[in-house]
Design a protein around this motif. Structure first.
Motif, PDB file in Angstrom:
ATOM      1  N   UNK A  43       0.835  -1.212   0.000  1.00 13.47           N
ATOM      2  CA  UNK A  43       0.000   0.000   0.000  1.00 13.47           C
ATOM      3  C   UNK A  43       0.867   1.258   0.000  1.00 13.47           C
ATOM      4  N   UNK A  44       1.944   1.217   0.789  1.00 10.28           N
ATOM      5  CA  UNK A  44       2.842   2.375   0.866  1.00 10.28           C
ATOM      6  C   UNK A  44       3.562   2.598  -0.455  1.00 10.28           C
ATOM      7  N   UNK A  45       4.033   1.509  -1.064  1.00  8.50           N
ATOM      8  CA  UNK A  45       4.729   1.635  -2.352  1.00  8.50           C
ATOM      9  C   UNK A  45       3.788   2.123  -3.444  1.00  8.50           C
ATOM     10  N   UNK A  46       2.506   1.727  -3.375  1.00  7.85           N
ATOM     11  CA  UNK A  46       1.530   2.218  -4.357  1.00  7.85           C
ATOM     12  C   UNK A  46       1.380   3.732  -4.268  1.00  7.85           C
ATOM     13  N   UNK A  47       1.513   4.267  -3.050  1.00 11.33           N
ATOM     14  CA  UNK A  47       1.378   5.711  -2.858  1.00 11.33           C
ATOM     15  C   UNK A  47       2.662   6.456  -3.218  1.00 11.33           C
ATOM     16  N   UNK A  48       3.774   5.717  -3.303  1.00 12.12           N
ATOM     17  CA  UNK A  48       5.078   6.334  -3.595  1.00 12.12           C
ATOM     18  C   UNK A  48       5.755   5.551  -4.719  1.00 12.12           C
ATOM     19  N   UNK A 261      11.272   8.430   6.560  1.00 10.10           N
ATOM     20  CA  UNK A 261      11.449   6.982   6.415  1.00 10.10           C
ATOM     21  C   UNK A 261      10.081   6.314   6.498  1.00 10.10           C
ATOM     22  N   UNK A 262       9.992   5.112   5.960  1.00 11.05           N
ATOM     23  CA  UNK A 262       8.774   4.310   6.035  1.00 11.05           C
ATOM     24  C   UNK A 262       8.871   3.394   7.250  1.00 11.05           C
ATOM     25  N   UNK A 263       7.798   3.333   8.018  1.00 12.13           N
ATOM     26  CA  UNK A 263       7.710   2.397   9.133  1.00 12.13           C
ATOM     27  C   UNK A 263       6.484   1.522   8.953  1.00 12.13           C
ATOM     28  N   UNK A 273       6.148  12.199   3.837  1.00 12.06           N
ATOM     29  CA  UNK A 273       5.514  13.383   3.239  1.00 12.06           C
ATOM     30  C   UNK A 273       5.160  14.444   4.278  1.00 12.06           C
ATOM     31  N   UNK A 274       6.038  14.615   5.261  1.00 11.79           N
ATOM     32  CA  UNK A 274       5.816  15.639   6.274  1.00 11.79           C
ATOM     33  C   UNK A 274       4.912  15.201   7.408  1.00 11.79           C
ATOM     34  N   UNK A 275       4.460  13.957   7.415  1.00 15.03           N
ATOM     35  CA  UNK A 275       3.590  13.445   8.464  1.00 15.03           C
ATOM     36  C   UNK A 275       4.327  12.421   9.320  1.00 15.03           C
ATOM     37  N   UNK A 276       4.206  12.551  10.630  1.00 16.15           N
ATOM     38  CA  UNK A 276       4.641  11.504  11.550  1.00 16.15           C
ATOM     39  C   UNK A 276       3.469  10.543  11.720  1.00 16.15           C
ATOM     40  N   UNK A 277       3.722   9.251  11.542  1.00 15.38           N
ATOM     41  CA  UNK A 277       2.666   8.257  11.642  1.00 15.38           C
ATOM     42  C   UNK A 277       2.983   7.250  12.746  1.00 15.38           C
ATOM     43  N   UNK A 278       1.939   6.758  13.391  1.00 14.78           N
ATOM     44  CA  UNK A 278       2.058   5.674  14.366  1.00 14.78           C
ATOM     45  C   UNK A 278       1.006   4.635  14.017  1.00 14.78           C
ATOM     46  N   UNK A 279       1.424   3.392  13.867  1.00 11.89           N
ATOM     47  CA  UNK A 279       0.504   2.329  13.495  1.00 11.89           C
ATOM     48  C   UNK A 279      -0.253   1.772  14.695  1.00 11.89           C
ATOM     49  N   UNK A 297      -2.725   4.595  13.187  1.00 14.00           N
ATOM     50  CA  UNK A 297      -3.566   5.040  14.296  1.00 14.00           C
ATOM     51  C   UNK A 297      -3.463   6.549  14.465  1.00 14.00           C
ATOM     52  N   UNK A 298      -2.251   7.086  14.245  1.00 14.16           N
ATOM     53  CA  UNK A 298      -2.015   8.528  14.335  1.00 14.16           C
ATOM     54  C   UNK A 298      -1.373   9.004  13.041  1.00 14.16           C
ATOM     55  N   UNK A 299      -1.703  10.245  12.667  1.00 12.15           N
ATOM     56  CA  UNK A 299      -1.238  10.812  11.407  1.00 12.15           C
ATOM     57  C   UNK A 299      -1.084  12.307  11.645  1.00 12.15           C
ATOM     58  N   UNK A 300       0.131  12.737  12.028  1.00 13.63           N
ATOM     59  CA  UNK A 300       0.339  14.124  12.480  1.00 13.63           C
ATOM     60  C   UNK A 300       1.175  14.905  11.473  1.00 13.63           C
ATOM     61  N   UNK A 301       0.627  16.006  10.975  1.00 11.60           N
ATOM     62  CA  UNK A 301       1.383  16.890  10.094  1.00 11.60           C
ATOM     63  C   UNK A 301       2.374  17.690  10.926  1.00 11.60           C
ATOM     64  N   UNK A 302       3.652  17.523  10.638  1.00  4.39           N
ATOM     65  CA  UNK A 302       4.701  18.179  11.417  1.00  4.39           C
ATOM     66  C   UNK A 302       4.817  19.634  10.962  1.00  4.39           C
ATOM     67  N   UNK A 303       4.672  20.563  11.890  1.00  2.56           N
ATOM     68  CA  UNK A 303       4.779  21.979  11.557  1.00  2.56           C
ATOM     69  C   UNK A 303       6.227  22.347  11.299  1.00  2.56           C
ATOM     70  N   UNK A 304       6.437  23.493  10.681  1.00  9.80           N
ATOM     71  CA  UNK A 304       7.810  23.951  10.425  1.00  9.80           C
ATOM     72  C   UNK A 304       8.575  24.107  11.724  1.00  9.80           C
TER      73      UNK A 304
END
Length: 382
Positions: A43-48, A261-263, A273-279, A297-304
């Motif tokens: 799924x991740x590779x399909x998006x990238x 990096x992909x986790x 893509x600028x988002x910190x993710x937690x599965x 489970x979490x999808x956080x857009x990291x601010x500057x």
């Protein structure tokens, strides 16, 4: 993105200090989990679709080598088919392992599957300490494993050690350092014990039944670590990591350089893509989430501002520190005034130094790294 982390949450024994995403492997849906892990990667590779030039693949846990031969073969074949074609010629492909899992057939399987680096969780070389930690290998197991790994063809071996352990003496620690480096390994990761919630050690500590070294003893162990590694030709390149020249961990440097990096896997963290993710962490819920096409489970857009904070407190973990010119170039703006003021204050306290645009922890600042890192959090930045 140049790094991929794959999480295998299964263990044959739960260590008393560990709070990572893990479960006892018996009666777990291991095969369904591996299918879900493969699906998440797809799924991740399909998006990238443009992802290529991967420099690091890291299979961690848990204990990846807790998988049986067939399960491990299946995972390695998937990686060989799906990820290795996207890898650079200088790929670092690491698998975490317990010493007692690394027999000749397993080592041959890992090498034939493309792995070229092992991260081996030794932790200590004293029977009492190993038993107290909940480890299942003996103090001499690694001595037997290293020659087999060399004969199979592994030329990049890393060993994990721990200090500040309950009942551990300075003599124990120095003995562990000597035992590890006498094996001619290329890399050592050495961590001070942290008492984490929801662990056996945490419960013992709450009841006053965990005899930990005092702070001065812990500091002395850290100092002897640095001196011993330098004398043995393993140079410190990060607060807890030492390597022979050219064997610094590319995967860990991805984190400390604040790169994406992909986790993938239950409870895995990623930065995409600028988002910190937690599965999702529980095994069953993770499998269901992947089947629904959304493992995060979490999808956080990291601010500057958060990116700038991370650039500093992650980069300062490295002996090379943070390049201030690179910082400015990366963010396309001068360092905010609040950051400059904080840097100056830390220089005045002799916790930071600056030379040729490189900002580094001083010898005084290194043991107080957490205090330095926290100084950059939550500043008012216009």
């Amino acid at each position: 993105m140049k790094a991929i982390y794959l999480h295998i949450p299964f263990c044959e024994q739960i260590c008393h200090y560990c709070d990572f995403s893990k479960v006892f492997i018996e009666n777990q849906p291991v095969d369904r989990y591996l299918q879900a892990l493969e699906r998440e990667v797809e799924l991740t590779l399909d998006k990238h679709p443009q992802l290529e030039g991967i420099q690091s693949i890291f299979i961690g846990g848990g204990t990846p080598t807790a998988l049986n031969h067939e399960q491990l073969s299946k995972l390695l074949r998937f990686i060989e088919k799906t990820l290795l074609p996207l890898a650079s010629d200088e790929l670092e492909y690491t698998i975490e392992a317990n010493p007692n899992d690394l027999n000749q057939p397993t080592l041959e399987l890992l090498k034939q599957g493309g792995a070229n680096r092992l991260s081996i969780g030794q932790q200590a070389f004293q029977s009492e300490l190993l038993e107290r930690l909940g480890r299942t290998h003996g103090p001499d197991t690694l001595d037997q494993v290293i020659p087999i790994a060399r004969n199979v063809g592994f030329t990049n071996l890393s060993v994990d050690l721990m200090f500040g352990l309950p009942g551990q003496t300075q003599a124990d620690w120095e003995n562990s350092l000597k035992r590890a480096t006498s094996l001619g390994i290329e890399h050592v990761s050495a961590y001070s014990l942290i008492i984490e919630p929801k662990t056996v050690f945490y419960n013992l500590h709450k009841r006053g039944r965990l005899p930990l070294p005092v702070e001065d003893e812990d500091a002395k162990m850290y100092e002897s670590l640095i001196v011993h590694m330098q004398n043995e030709g393993l140079m410190q390149y990060e607060i807890s990591n030492f390597a022979r020249p050219g064997f610094e961990s590319k995967h860990n440097l991805t984190y400390w350089d604040n790169e994406e990096y992909i986790g993938a896997g239950a409870g895995a963290h990623g930065y995409i893509d600028g988002y910190r993710t937690v599965n999702t962490r529980p095994i069953g819920k993770y499998i269901d989430a992947v089947e629904a096409g959304q493992p995060h489970l979490e999808h956080h857009l990291v601010t500057t501002q958060e990116k700038m904070e991370e650039e500093l407190f992650l980069g300062l973990r490295k002996n090379d520190g943070v390049s201030l010119p690179h910082f400015v170039k990366k963010f396309g703006m001068p360092l905010p005034k609040a950051f400059m003021e904080t840097i100056q204050q830390l220089k005045t306290k002799e916790l930071l130094s600056e030379e040729d645009g490189q900002l580094r922890l001083t010898e005084l600042g290194r043991p107080l790294g957490n205090e330095v890192f926290q100084a950059f959090l939550g500043l008012e930045v216009n």
